[in-house]
Scaffold this active site. Structure first.
Site, short mmCIF file in Angstrom:
data_model
loop_
_atom_site.label_atom_id
_atom_site.label_comp_id
_atom_site.label_asym_id
_atom_site.label_seq_id
_atom_site.Cartn_x
_atom_site.Cartn_y
_atom_site.Cartn_z
N TYR A 131 -9.61 -10.89 -6.77
CA TYR A 131 -8.99 -11.35 -7.89
C TYR A 131 -9.40 -12.60 -8.55
CZ TYR A 131 -6.36 -7.59 -5.73
OH TYR A 131 -5.95 -6.54 -5.15
N HIS B 169 -2.43 2.18 -6.10
CA HIS B 169 -3.20 0.97 -5.82
C HIS B 169 -3.44 0.01 -6.97
CE1 HIS B 169 -5.08 -0.51 -2.08
NE2 HIS B 169 -6.16 -1.00 -2.82
N LYS C 77 -2.10 -2.35 8.17
CA LYS C 77 -3.20 -1.83 9.02
C LYS C 77 -3.27 -2.18 10.40
CE LYS C 77 -6.28 -0.75 4.92
NZ LYS C 77 -7.78 -1.00 4.46
N ARG D 286 -0.80 -2.29 -6.99
CA ARG D 286 -1.00 -3.32 -5.78
C ARG D 286 -1.63 -4.55 -6.59
NH1 ARG D 286 -1.35 -4.52 -0.16
NH2 ARG D 286 -3.42 -5.09 0.51
N HIS E 108 -4.17 -8.87 3.76
CA HIS E 108 -5.70 -8.85 4.03
C HIS E 108 -6.04 -9.59 5.37
CE1 HIS E 108 -6.59 -7.98 -0.55
NE2 HIS E 108 -6.41 -7.04 0.21
N ARG F 276 0.81 -1.23 -0.07
CA ARG F 276 -0.06 -0.07 0.14
C ARG F 276 0.94 1.15 0.04
NH1 ARG F 276 -2.30 -3.49 3.95
NH2 ARG F 276 -4.20 -4.11 3.79
#
Length: 295
Positions: A269, A234, A166, A237, A260, A142
């Site tokens: 995806y 992004h 995150k 990514r 994730h 990210r």
């Protein structure tokens, strides 16, 4: 009202490790909600939340944004319920708006190669920009993760980078050979600045690059390369994840590399991969060719 919101924001910062960006978004969502209903948090009912969300949709807000605001309210009222301020969480019973799933855009192999090779390998700015583009595609970071990298985040001998994602969750991801070479070249130029900072990516003044500056760099080279449409970090990514899946990588491996927390975030995806399979079928299968009038 303000004391409840302040307590909640402090909780998600200290206990959940949310970023300043997330905290700002939560604060704005709560401000919008309470400005609309004009009630104390302790008096909010399910109909208040439904009315607020319906108002946002009628005003033209996208369903994804409305769903995010509902998620904020669920977290906030869940916090009040856990601390005994309210008997239940009224937002839990409100369904999220149904939304169309948008497939993320990604670049072709030719486009990504042309993009990362666009900067020259001479001079501080050029070598830095090349290293940024290579690392975004090589490791699927990210933009905020890349901006936060420190010198000791990199282990180029082993081809690894330590990333803080995150909620301050750390992960180790591989760095490809081309990206590692670009980083080594950049670090030579970086050392010539002789600046006392351990941030990896710097501007020409020797201060850390911001996420906004990194976005501008990606947009700049996308335009110079002639890639059409909106291209930002992004998309690199998404391209990283999509190309891995096309080459046979396991979905759970991609989940770990992307950082994730849930596999459902990564499963988008698979739709991209399915679309590729359908395109191959349409180009290759005799029946599909016959339906298009080909012989």
């Amino acid at each position: 009202m303000d004391k409840y919101i302040a307590g909640f924001l402090k909780y998600i910062e200290v206990e959940q490790g949310c970023s300043s960006h997330t905290i700002r978004a939560y604060r704005k969502d709560l401000k919008d909600f309470f400005s609309f209903i004009k009630k104390s948090p302790l008096d909010v009912e399910i109909t208040d939340i439904r009315g607020f969300l319906a108002h946002r949709l009628r005003a033209g807000m996208e369903k994804t944004s409305v769903s995010r605001q509902l998620a904020t309210l669920r977290s906030f009222f869940g916090f009040l319920h856990r601390d005994g301020y309210t008997p239940f969480n009224p937002a839990r019973l409100v369904p999220s708006p149904k939304k169309e799933q948008r497939l993320p855009r990604f670049l072709s192999v030719d486009e990504i190669f042309e993009l990362v090779e666009r900067p020259d390998d001479i001079g501080f700015i050029q070598t830095r920009d090349r290293a940024i583009l290579e690392l975004l595609y090589s490791s699927g970071l990210r933009v905020g993760e890349l901006a936060a990298l420190r010198m000791d985040s990199m282990n180029l001998k082993e081809g690894l980078v330590k990333v803080e994602g995150k909620r301050k969750k750390e992960r180790i991801v591989p760095v490809g050979r081309s990206a590692a070479d670009a980083l080594r070249t950049y670090m030579v130029e970086r050392a010539l600045l002789k600046k006392d900072t351990d941030h990896l990516f710097l501007n020409r003044m020797g201060t850390p690059l911001s996420g906004r500056s990194i976005r501008r760099i990606v947009v700049k080279y996308a335009r110079l390369t002639g890639i059409s449409g909106k291209v930002g970090p992004h998309i690199l990514r998404h391209t990283f994840a999509t190309h891995l899946l096309h080459e046979g990588a396991d979905l759970r491996v991609i989940q770990e590399l992307l950082g994730h927390s849930s596999l459902s975030s990564t499963q988008v995806y698979t739709h991209l991969d399915l679309r590729k399979l359908i395109d191959i079928y349409d180009r290759s299968h005799p029946l599909a060719k016959r339906k298009r009038g080909e012989k």
